[in-house]
Design a protein around this motif. Structure first.
Motif, short mmCIF file in Angstrom:
data_model
loop_
_atom_site.label_atom_id
_atom_site.label_comp_id
_atom_site.label_asym_id
_atom_site.label_seq_id
_atom_site.Cartn_x
_atom_site.Cartn_y
_atom_site.Cartn_z
N CYS A 175 0.85 -1.19 0.00
CA CYS A 175 0.00 0.00 0.00
C CYS A 175 0.88 1.24 0.00
O CYS A 175 1.81 1.34 0.81
N THR A 176 0.61 2.16 -0.91
CA THR A 176 1.39 3.38 -1.04
C THR A 176 0.48 4.60 -0.88
O THR A 176 -0.53 4.73 -1.58
N THR A 177 0.85 5.49 0.02
CA THR A 177 0.16 6.77 0.18
C THR A 177 0.98 7.84 -0.51
O THR A 177 2.15 8.04 -0.19
N ILE A 178 0.39 8.51 -1.50
CA ILE A 178 1.08 9.58 -2.21
C ILE A 178 0.56 10.91 -1.66
O ILE A 178 -0.65 11.15 -1.61
N ALA A 179 1.49 11.76 -1.23
CA ALA A 179 1.13 13.03 -0.60
C ALA A 179 1.78 14.18 -1.37
O ALA A 179 2.88 14.63 -1.03
N PRO A 180 1.10 14.67 -2.41
CA PRO A 180 1.68 15.77 -3.19
C PRO A 180 1.30 17.13 -2.62
O PRO A 180 0.24 17.30 -2.01
N GLY A 181 2.18 18.11 -2.83
CA GLY A 181 1.82 19.50 -2.61
C GLY A 181 0.88 19.93 -3.72
O GLY A 181 0.28 19.10 -4.41
N MET A 182 0.73 21.22 -3.92
CA MET A 182 -0.23 21.72 -4.91
C MET A 182 0.13 21.26 -6.32
O MET A 182 1.27 21.42 -6.77
N VAL A 183 -0.84 20.67 -7.01
CA VAL A 183 -0.62 20.14 -8.36
C VAL A 183 -1.42 20.98 -9.35
O VAL A 183 -2.55 21.39 -9.07
N ASN A 184 -0.84 21.23 -10.50
CA ASN A 184 -1.48 22.06 -11.53
C ASN A 184 -2.57 21.25 -12.25
O ASN A 184 -2.34 20.69 -13.31
N THR A 185 -3.75 21.19 -11.64
CA THR A 185 -4.89 20.47 -12.21
C THR A 185 -6.12 21.35 -12.12
O THR A 185 -6.10 22.40 -11.48
N PRO A 186 -7.25 20.92 -12.73
CA PRO A 186 -8.49 21.68 -12.61
C PRO A 186 -8.96 21.83 -11.15
O PRO A 186 -9.80 22.65 -10.84
N PHE A 187 -8.39 21.01 -10.27
CA PHE A 187 -8.73 21.04 -8.84
C PHE A 187 -8.48 22.43 -8.25
O PHE A 187 -9.23 22.92 -7.44
N LYS A 192 -0.34 29.09 -10.24
CA LYS A 192 0.89 29.38 -9.50
C LYS A 192 2.06 28.74 -10.24
O LYS A 192 1.94 27.61 -10.72
N PRO A 193 3.17 29.44 -10.32
CA PRO A 193 4.32 28.90 -11.06
C PRO A 193 5.00 27.74 -10.34
O PRO A 193 5.75 27.00 -10.94
N ASP A 194 4.74 27.61 -9.04
CA ASP A 194 5.47 26.62 -8.26
C ASP A 194 4.65 25.37 -7.96
O ASP A 194 4.85 24.71 -6.95
N LYS A 195 3.70 25.04 -8.83
CA LYS A 195 2.92 23.82 -8.65
C LYS A 195 3.65 22.62 -9.22
O LYS A 195 4.46 22.74 -10.15
N LEU A 196 3.32 21.46 -8.72
CA LEU A 196 3.73 20.22 -9.35
C LEU A 196 2.89 20.02 -10.61
O LEU A 196 1.83 20.63 -10.77
N ASP A 197 3.33 19.13 -11.48
CA ASP A 197 2.57 18.75 -12.66
C ASP A 197 1.92 17.39 -12.39
O ASP A 197 2.50 16.57 -11.66
N PRO A 198 0.73 17.12 -12.96
CA PRO A 198 0.14 15.79 -12.78
C PRO A 198 1.10 14.66 -13.14
O PRO A 198 1.05 13.58 -12.55
N GLN A 199 1.99 14.93 -14.09
CA GLN A 199 2.96 13.92 -14.50
C GLN A 199 3.87 13.50 -13.35
O GLN A 199 4.29 12.35 -13.27
#
Length: 226
Positions: A175-187, A192-199
């Motif tokens: 089981c893996t829990t993925i905890a991303p910071g702000m991601v550049n999605t429709p969400f 913001k220039p400093d978002k993660l990408d969905p990729q």
């Protein structure tokens, strides 16, 4: 190359789910896709190819509808190796005092209940394949954020993922829990220039599932570099 995996993805019609579907298929895996938006799902299947992908539109908060997704996916591919519980939402009004209880209720349904339904429905099949459950929590589920009800739902997701990892370890499941910071999605509406990408999240999912079976990647915490 790693053995081909059959992967169920919720919240698959855009953002992280869509990017993950494309990444997995491009790396030799097959996907069962679900989300509420049927048209987008069908477009994604057309792009990925019906040999590699199938879609069943459903509301992940509806236990019976999600059960149908799992059943149809098993009918097509014969097994399930990975479930990626990715569906989620935030709220438009932050804070406890000013928050909207109706919005909270909807968010709890998708961020908490749909996660539980996804695990409950897929675990019997994952047990058969010594499989893998992955969930999207958030950096907001690892630290206090003033008045964030969204963050509190992701604390639940984070804790549930840790607990589920222990439960699945009894039969060598991962089981893996993925905890991303702000991601550049429709969400997120604001740019913001400093978002993660969905990729970035899709790459994390691929890494976790292709890790050697002896290696249970319990958590992946991603933050924008800037």
């Amino acid at each position: 190359m790693a053995k081909e995996k059959i992967v169920l993805i919720t919240g698959a019609s855009s953002g992280i789910g869509e990017a993950t579907a494309k990444t997995l298929v491009n790396n030799g895996h097959k996907v069962i896709l679900t989300a509420r938006r049927e048209e987008q799902l069908n477009q994604l299947v057309a792009e990925l190819g019906s040999d590699n992908a199938m879609a069943v539109a459903a509301d992940a908060t509806d236990f019976t509808a999600l059960e149908n997704v799992v059943t149809k996916g098993i009918e097509k591919f014969g097994r399930l190796d990975v479930a990626f519980a990715n569906a989620g939402m935030g709220v438009s009004t932050a804070g406890t005092e000013k928050g909207d209880p109706d919005e909270w209720s909807t968010m709890i349904d998708i961020n908490i209940k749909a996660l539980l339904w996804s695990a409950k429905l897929t675990l019997p099949y994952l047990r058969e394949t010594t499989g893998h459950f992955i969930l999207t929590s958030s950096a907001a589920g690892r630290k206090p954020i003033g008045g964030s009800i969204y963050g509190a739902t992701k604390w639940f997701a984070y804790g549930f993922g840790q607990n589920l990892a222990e439960e699945m370890s009894e039969w060598n499941g991962r089981c893996t829990t993925i905890a991303p910071g702000m991601v550049n999605t429709p969400f997120f509406d604001e740019a913001k220039p400093d978002k993660l990408d969905p990729q970035d999240v899709a790459d994390a999912v691929l890494f976790a599932i292709e890790a050697n079976q002896r290696n249970s990647v319990r958590e992946i915490y991603l933050m924008p570099t800037n």
